[in-house]
Design a protein around this motif. Structure first.
Motif, PDB file in Angstrom:
ATOM      1  N   VAL A 152       0.858  -1.186   0.000  1.00  0.00           N
ATOM      2  CA  VAL A 152       0.000   0.000   0.000  1.00  0.00           C
ATOM      3  C   VAL A 152       0.895   1.237   0.000  1.00  0.00           C
ATOM      4  O   VAL A 152       1.926   1.265   0.682  1.00  0.00           O
ATOM      5  N   VAL A 153       0.487   2.238  -0.764  1.00  0.00           N
ATOM      6  CA  VAL A 153       1.214   3.507  -0.749  1.00  0.00           C
ATOM      7  C   VAL A 153       0.218   4.647  -0.588  1.00  0.00           C
ATOM      8  O   VAL A 153      -0.859   4.626  -1.182  1.00  0.00           O
ATOM      9  N   LEU A 154       0.557   5.589   0.269  1.00  0.00           N
ATOM     10  CA  LEU A 154      -0.198   6.832   0.413  1.00  0.00           C
ATOM     11  C   LEU A 154       0.664   7.919  -0.202  1.00  0.00           C
ATOM     12  O   LEU A 154       1.820   8.096   0.189  1.00  0.00           O
ATOM     13  N   ILE A 155       0.109   8.633  -1.177  1.00  0.00           N
ATOM     14  CA  ILE A 155       0.860   9.692  -1.853  1.00  0.00           C
ATOM     15  C   ILE A 155       0.193  11.024  -1.548  1.00  0.00           C
ATOM     16  O   ILE A 155      -1.013  11.175  -1.737  1.00  0.00           O
ATOM     17  N   ARG A 156       0.968  11.957  -1.076  1.00  0.00           N
ATOM     18  CA  ARG A 156       0.454  13.287  -0.770  1.00  0.00           C
ATOM     19  C   ARG A 156       0.097  13.995  -2.076  1.00  0.00           C
ATOM     20  O   ARG A 156       0.930  14.101  -2.978  1.00  0.00           O
ATOM     21  N   ALA A 157      -1.128  14.442  -2.211  1.00  0.00           N
ATOM     22  CA  ALA A 157      -1.561  15.102  -3.440  1.00  0.00           C
ATOM     23  C   ALA A 157      -0.866  16.447  -3.616  1.00  0.00           C
ATOM     24  O   ALA A 157      -0.478  16.804  -4.727  1.00  0.00           O
ATOM     25  N   HIS A 158      -0.701  17.196  -2.540  1.00  0.00           N
ATOM     26  CA  HIS A 158      -0.037  18.493  -2.639  1.00  0.00           C
ATOM     27  C   HIS A 158       1.463  18.267  -2.818  1.00  0.00           C
ATOM     28  O   HIS A 158       2.099  17.590  -2.030  1.00  0.00           O
ATOM     29  N   GLY A 159       2.008  18.808  -3.876  1.00  0.00           N
ATOM     30  CA  GLY A 159       3.440  18.668  -4.120  1.00  0.00           C
ATOM     31  C   GLY A 159       3.798  17.520  -5.035  1.00  0.00           C
ATOM     32  O   GLY A 159       4.977  17.269  -5.268  1.00  0.00           O
ATOM     33  N   THR A 160       2.809  16.791  -5.527  1.00  0.00           N
ATOM     34  CA  THR A 160       3.078  15.712  -6.479  1.00  0.00           C
ATOM     35  C   THR A 160       2.255  15.927  -7.742  1.00  0.00           C
ATOM     36  O   THR A 160       1.274  16.659  -7.738  1.00  0.00           O
ATOM     37  N   ALA A 161       2.664  15.287  -8.820  1.00  0.00           N
ATOM     38  CA  ALA A 161       1.943  15.349 -10.092  1.00  0.00           C
ATOM     39  C   ALA A 161       1.799  13.935 -10.615  1.00  0.00           C
ATOM     40  O   ALA A 161       2.678  13.103 -10.429  1.00  0.00           O
ATOM     41  N   ALA A 162       0.676  13.661 -11.240  1.00  0.00           N
ATOM     42  CA  ALA A 162       0.414  12.319 -11.775  1.00  0.00           C
ATOM     43  C   ALA A 162       0.536  12.332 -13.300  1.00  0.00           C
ATOM     44  O   ALA A 162       0.163  13.302 -13.953  1.00  0.00           O
ATOM     45  N   HIS A 163       1.045  11.243 -13.856  1.00  0.00           N
ATOM     46  CA  HIS A 163       1.171  11.087 -15.301  1.00  0.00           C
ATOM     47  C   HIS A 163       0.772   9.675 -15.683  1.00  0.00           C
ATOM     48  O   HIS A 163       1.136   8.724 -14.997  1.00  0.00           O
ATOM     49  N   LEU A 164       0.031   9.529 -16.763  1.00  0.00           N
ATOM     50  CA  LEU A 164      -0.344   8.223 -17.288  1.00  0.00           C
ATOM     51  C   LEU A 164       0.553   7.913 -18.478  1.00  0.00           C
ATOM     52  O   LEU A 164       0.698   8.730 -19.379  1.00  0.00           O
ATOM     53  N   MET A 165       1.152   6.738 -18.454  1.00  0.00           N
ATOM     54  CA  MET A 165       2.020   6.337 -19.551  1.00  0.00           C
ATOM     55  C   MET A 165       1.535   5.013 -20.113  1.00  0.00           C
ATOM     56  O   MET A 165       1.150   4.122 -19.365  1.00  0.00           O
ATOM     57  N   TYR A 166       1.560   4.904 -21.420  1.00  0.00           N
ATOM     58  CA  TYR A 166       1.212   3.637 -22.066  1.00  0.00           C
ATOM     59  C   TYR A 166       2.286   2.598 -21.791  1.00  0.00           C
ATOM     60  O   TYR A 166       3.457   2.929 -21.624  1.00  0.00           O
ATOM     61  N   GLY A 167       1.860   1.343 -21.781  1.00  0.00           N
ATOM     62  CA  GLY A 167       2.801   0.253 -21.642  1.00  0.00           C
ATOM     63  C   GLY A 167       3.351  -0.172 -22.995  1.00  0.00           C
ATOM     64  O   GLY A 167       3.003   0.391 -24.025  1.00  0.00           O
ATOM     65  N   THR A 168       4.191  -1.175 -22.976  1.00  0.00           N
ATOM     66  CA  THR A 168       4.775  -1.656 -24.229  1.00  0.00           C
ATOM     67  C   THR A 168       3.790  -2.513 -25.017  1.00  0.00           C
ATOM     68  O   THR A 168       3.907  -2.614 -26.233  1.00  0.00           O
ATOM     69  N   GLN A 169       2.798  -3.115 -24.327  1.00  0.00           N
ATOM     70  CA  GLN A 169       1.821  -3.963 -25.010  1.00  0.00           C
ATOM     71  C   GLN A 169       0.381  -3.527 -24.785  1.00  0.00           C
ATOM     72  O   GLN A 169      -0.500  -3.921 -25.527  1.00  0.00           O
TER      73      GLN A 169
END
Length: 123
Positions: A33-50
């Motif tokens: 499990v990971v908790l990520i602080r929303a303030h100060g972080t940015a999210a990015h979606l990346m395609y996979g190889t398949q």
């Protein structure tokens, strides 16, 4: 026990991780499990190889080298597109349509993320 991850410039943790054994009779089964602080972080979606099929991975499914020094976490989705009915948008264009009533993780134009519900949040 929670462990602090990467910190911001002031030393405040941007994430915390923990590993749990949800079933004491099957100790080899663990959940991370990971908790990520929303303030100060940015999210990015990346395609996979398949996945998704037919999509191009402009970065070769690699985190851009310039982003590595500030990287907080990387996740593999853990499923194939054929195994779910929902969809997603990438760069404002639908790759697969969102569905009303289905939960959606949304990454907006400012790289902030939030939870929503299906087509009610699509543009």
């Amino acid at each position: 026990m929670w462990a602090a991850g990467r910190t911001d410039s002031g030393g405040v943790p941007l994430s915390y991780t923990a590993v749990f054994e949800p079933d004491p009779e099957h100790r080899s089964v663990v959940a991370g499990v990971v908790l990520i602080r929303a303030h100060g972080t940015a999210a990015h979606l990346m395609y996979g190889t398949q996945e998704p099929a037919g999509a191009s991975a402009p970065s070769g499914a690699q985190v851009p080298e310039a982003d590595v020094p500030t990287l907080v976490a990387v996740f593999n989705s853990g499923f194939k597109a054929k195994d779910f009915d929902g969809g997603y948008y990438r760069n404002g264009a639908p790759v697969r349509p969102l569905l009303n009533g289905q939960a959606s993780a949304v990454i907006d134009d400012l790289a902030t993320w939030r939870w929503g519900s299906g087509a009610a949040i699509s543009r």
